[in-house]
Motif scaffolding. Structure first.
Motif, short mmCIF file in Angstrom:
data_model
loop_
_atom_site.label_atom_id
_atom_site.label_comp_id
_atom_site.label_asym_id
_atom_site.label_seq_id
_atom_site.Cartn_x
_atom_site.Cartn_y
_atom_site.Cartn_z
N LEU A 1 0.80 -1.23 0.00
CA LEU A 1 0.00 0.00 0.00
C LEU A 1 0.83 1.28 0.00
O LEU A 1 0.43 2.27 -0.62
N PRO A 2 1.99 1.33 0.69
CA PRO A 2 2.77 2.58 0.67
C PRO A 2 3.12 3.05 -0.74
O PRO A 2 3.27 4.26 -0.95
N GLN A 3 3.24 2.12 -1.69
CA GLN A 3 3.55 2.53 -3.06
C GLN A 3 2.51 3.50 -3.60
O GLN A 3 2.84 4.47 -4.29
N SER A 4 1.24 3.24 -3.30
CA SER A 4 0.17 4.09 -3.81
C SER A 4 -0.21 5.19 -2.83
O SER A 4 -0.46 6.32 -3.23
N LEU A 5 -0.25 4.86 -1.54
CA LEU A 5 -0.65 5.86 -0.55
C LEU A 5 0.30 7.04 -0.52
O LEU A 5 -0.10 8.17 -0.18
N VAL A 6 1.55 6.80 -0.86
CA VAL A 6 2.54 7.89 -0.90
C VAL A 6 2.79 8.34 -2.34
O VAL A 6 2.86 9.54 -2.62
N GLY A 7 2.89 7.40 -3.26
CA GLY A 7 3.26 7.73 -4.64
C GLY A 7 2.23 8.54 -5.38
O GLY A 7 2.57 9.54 -6.04
N LEU B 1 17.32 5.76 -4.57
CA LEU B 1 17.60 5.46 -3.16
C LEU B 1 16.66 4.39 -2.64
O LEU B 1 17.09 3.44 -1.97
N GLY B 2 15.36 4.54 -2.93
CA GLY B 2 14.38 3.57 -2.44
C GLY B 2 14.61 2.18 -2.99
O GLY B 2 14.57 1.19 -2.24
N ILE B 3 14.90 2.08 -4.29
CA ILE B 3 15.15 0.76 -4.89
C ILE B 3 16.42 0.15 -4.30
O ILE B 3 16.50 -1.06 -4.06
N GLY B 4 17.42 1.00 -4.07
CA GLY B 4 18.65 0.51 -3.45
C GLY B 4 18.39 -0.07 -2.07
O GLY B 4 18.97 -1.09 -1.69
N LEU B 5 17.52 0.58 -1.32
CA LEU B 5 17.18 0.09 0.02
C LEU B 5 16.42 -1.23 -0.04
O LEU B 5 16.53 -2.06 0.87
N PHE B 6 15.66 -1.45 -1.11
CA PHE B 6 14.97 -2.75 -1.29
C PHE B 6 15.97 -3.90 -1.29
O PHE B 6 15.66 -5.01 -0.83
N SER B 7 17.15 -3.65 -1.85
CA SER B 7 18.15 -4.72 -1.95
C SER B 7 18.75 -5.08 -0.59
O SER B 7 19.53 -6.04 -0.49
N ALA B 8 18.40 -4.31 0.45
CA ALA B 8 18.88 -4.63 1.79
C ALA B 8 17.83 -5.36 2.63
O ALA B 8 18.10 -5.77 3.75
N LEU B 9 16.64 -5.53 2.07
CA LEU B 9 15.57 -6.21 2.81
C LEU B 9 15.86 -7.71 2.91
O LEU B 9 16.38 -8.32 1.99
N ASN B 10 15.50 -8.29 4.03
CA ASN B 10 15.65 -9.73 4.22
C ASN B 10 14.46 -10.28 4.99
O ASN B 10 13.49 -9.57 5.24
N GLU B 11 14.54 -11.54 5.38
CA GLU B 11 13.40 -12.19 6.03
C GLU B 11 13.13 -11.64 7.44
O GLU B 11 12.07 -11.89 8.01
N ARG C 1 8.36 -4.27 9.68
CA ARG C 1 7.33 -3.59 8.89
C ARG C 1 7.67 -2.12 8.72
O ARG C 1 7.47 -1.55 7.64
N ALA C 2 8.16 -1.50 9.77
CA ALA C 2 8.51 -0.07 9.69
C ALA C 2 9.59 0.15 8.65
O ALA C 2 9.57 1.16 7.92
N LEU C 3 10.51 -0.80 8.55
CA LEU C 3 11.62 -0.65 7.61
C LEU C 3 11.15 -0.74 6.17
O LEU C 3 11.42 0.14 5.35
N TRP C 4 10.40 -1.83 5.84
CA TRP C 4 9.99 -1.95 4.43
C TRP C 4 8.93 -0.91 4.04
O TRP C 4 8.85 -0.51 2.89
N ALA C 5 8.15 -0.45 5.02
CA ALA C 5 7.19 0.61 4.71
C ALA C 5 7.92 1.93 4.43
O ALA C 5 7.53 2.67 3.52
N THR C 6 8.96 2.22 5.18
CA THR C 6 9.75 3.45 4.98
C THR C 6 10.46 3.40 3.64
O THR C 6 10.48 4.39 2.89
#
Length: 541
Positions: free
Chosen positions: A331-337, A367-377, A381-386
């Motif tokens: 949802l953050p993709q649309s709620l913010v984008g 920057l946002g896409i770069g941060l996606f590459s740091a996501l793990n299991e 929630r706060a991290l991936w939402a940010t």
């Protein structure tokens, strides 16, 4: 009713002088009184928004339901890519026909009983969607001056945002509570509503002096045929390379080479061909700004689908969320984008400066896409939402500010042609935004598959099938040692997918620095404004 044909003082006289003429001209006009905004104007705008809702839903509603659709219809190898790519490759009555075609395609998809029928339905949908995307921008361009278009496109974007926001959640809820077929059937009432609203409100001027036969002769059939054949040829190679056939196979090399040669041939034909109306008129790319904006439009649209189609894989195969919760997670993709896109469009109308919006937007997107590459299991929630919010605000800033920048260097008389060309570039980017990350993803899965100790599970994920099995229901069905191994393979494959995406967004940010800031026209000159239905006369001077 006021005159719709207002001669712009910034109208360039030659393609080579477009930027120079636009830069030195000072437009003086009352921005609040140069075009009519009555009930029909707003009815058309809302109708276009509802029409756009169709495309918005289908762009995102399948992202959370795709693994279930692919499994149910037994699509094998890389065929799932064509559920999306068939969708992309493929004025009053034109608009109504477009909406009807899209609605028909939705019905075919909902009733599909095999993969071929689903892809055929998505192709029909794609024909309608491509027309929807283009005709909305063209109609708004014919009703609103360039400088002010952002404010009114914000209304369309707001409705579009409803579709993109609810799409993943609706798709997830549908596959969990009923059949996936309602992912497509849901478009039938929406399409019907759009048809009624536009039929009643959309009455515009048109060229009555040209016969239907003359208009058909102006269609660039050869150019379109070369381009479509080339695109399909390259996409076939990308979809099956490394999965069904090795990259060195002639079955991959032949279509790949022919497709790339076809792109070159298409460019030559557009410059030296004999079409009365080339699908990509060379005169539209005579300025540095137009070339840069077209490249960045391609990159931005590709990156949007890069994220839309592969971030849900992270949530389902790595974080092990179900389809419905995955819909909530994105949802953050649309709620913010979408609000970000609307605000930037209004800012463009207010200050008329697109270059800062483009640079800041692409920088944040990278920057946002770069941060996606740091996501793990274990990411919270706060991290991936940010992270999503950062990427979304960046993508939103350039979502609807690219077209005015592309239109700025060309004459007002070329607004429809420039809009069509720009929409084509955007749609072309959508195709590659699914195909390229899919190739990266499949190849990374093949490279990392040795980590999986269970040979049966390992074989299931090879051959382009990893996207198909990228669901929490599959991963959680595995015993824990194997489950952890599969999660790590998906995680690291997605890391590479997003790392490559960073390079694309970074390139767009750098290119935007070389755009020339051209004043946006505040006057409207068009033959195709609203018709005075009360008198039956055209609004021409």
């Amino acid at each position: 009713m006021m005159n719709n044909k207002i001669v712009s003082s910034s109208h360039p006289h030659s393609d080579s002088e477009n930027e120079k003429t636009a830069i030195v001209t000072e437009v003086k006009v009352d921005e609040t009184s140069d075009f009519k905004r009555g009930i029909r104007f707003w009815a058309i705008l809302i109708g276009l928004g509802v029409t756009n809702l169709l495309g918005a839903l289908e762009n995102t509603v399948v992202t959370t339901s795709a693994p279930f659709i692919v499994t149910d219809l037994r699509l094998l190898d890389g065929d799932y890519i064509w559920i999306t790519n068939a969708f992309f490759v493929a004025r009053r009555w034109v608009t109504l026909v477009i909406v009807a075609i899209f609605t028909l395609g939705s019905g075919i998809c909902g009733g599909a009983n095999n993969g071929a029928m689903l892809i055929a339905g998505r192709t029909v949908q794609g024909v309608g969607s491509g027309g929807i995307i283009m005709v909305i921008d063209i109609i708004v361009s014919d009703l609103v001056p360039l400088r002010q278009r952002g404010k009114y496109m914000a209304v369309v974007l707001a409705i579009y945002g409803v579709g993109t926001t609810l799409g993943p959640f609706i798709g997830g809820e549908i596959v969990e509570r009923t059949t996936w077929r309602w992912v497509f059937y849901i478009n039938l009432p929406i399409g019907g509503s759009a048809l009624v609203l536009l039929y009643l409100a959309l009455h515009v001027n048109y060229n009555k002096e040209m016969t239907l036969a003359q208009k058909l002769k102006r269609i660039d059939l050869i150019g379109n045929s070369i381009l479509i054949a080339s695109t399909v040829s390259v996409l076939f190679a990308l979809a099956t390379g490394g999965s069904q056939y090795p990259w060195s196979s002639w079955r991959i090399l032949v279509p790949l080479i022919l497709g790339l040669f076809g792109f070159f041939l298409f460019g030559l034909f557009e410059v030296w061909g004999f079409s009365a109306e080339p699908v990509m008129p060379p005169r539209l790319f005579s300025s540095r700004t137009s070339i840069i904006v077209s490249i960045n439009t391609f990159l931005n649209s590709a990156l949007l689908y890069w994220v839309i189609y592969f971030l849900p894989v992270y949530f389902q195969a790595v974080r092990l969320y179900g389809p419905a919760y995955t819909g909530v997670a994105v949802l953050p993709q649309s709620l913010v984008g979408i609000p970000g896109a609307a605000i930037s469009a209004i800012a463009l109308s207010r200050w008329g400066k697109y270059k800062p919006l483009h640079f800041i937007g692409f920088a944040l997107f990278a920057l946002g896409i770069g941060l996606f590459s740091a996501l793990n299991e274990n990411s919270s929630r706060a991290l991936w939402a940010t992270y999503q919010s950062i990427a979304a605000i960046g993508a939103g800033m350039v979502l609807n500010t690219q077209l005015p920048a592309f239109q700025a260097p060309v004459s007002e008389a070329d607004q429809a042609a420039s809009t069509a060309a720009w929409c084509f570039v955007r749609t072309f980017g959508n195709v590659w935004g699914v195909a390229i990350p899919a190739v990266i993803f499949n190849n990374q899965i093949t490279t990392l598959a040795h980590r999986i100790s269970d040979a049966t599970v390992r074989d299931l994920l090879l051959g382009g099938n990893a996207y198909k099995y990228g669901s929490a229901s599959f991963v959680t069905s595995l015993p824990h040692p194997v489950q952890d191994e599969v999660i790590s393979v998906y995680r690291d494959a997605l890391h590479v997918v997003f790392q490559v995406g960073v390079a694309w967004a970074g390139l767009a940010a750098i290119l935007s620095l070389f755009e020339k800031e051209i004043p946006l026209r505040t006057e409207l000159e068009t033959e195709y404004g609203l018709k005075d239905t009360a008198s039956g006369n055209d609004n021409k001077s």
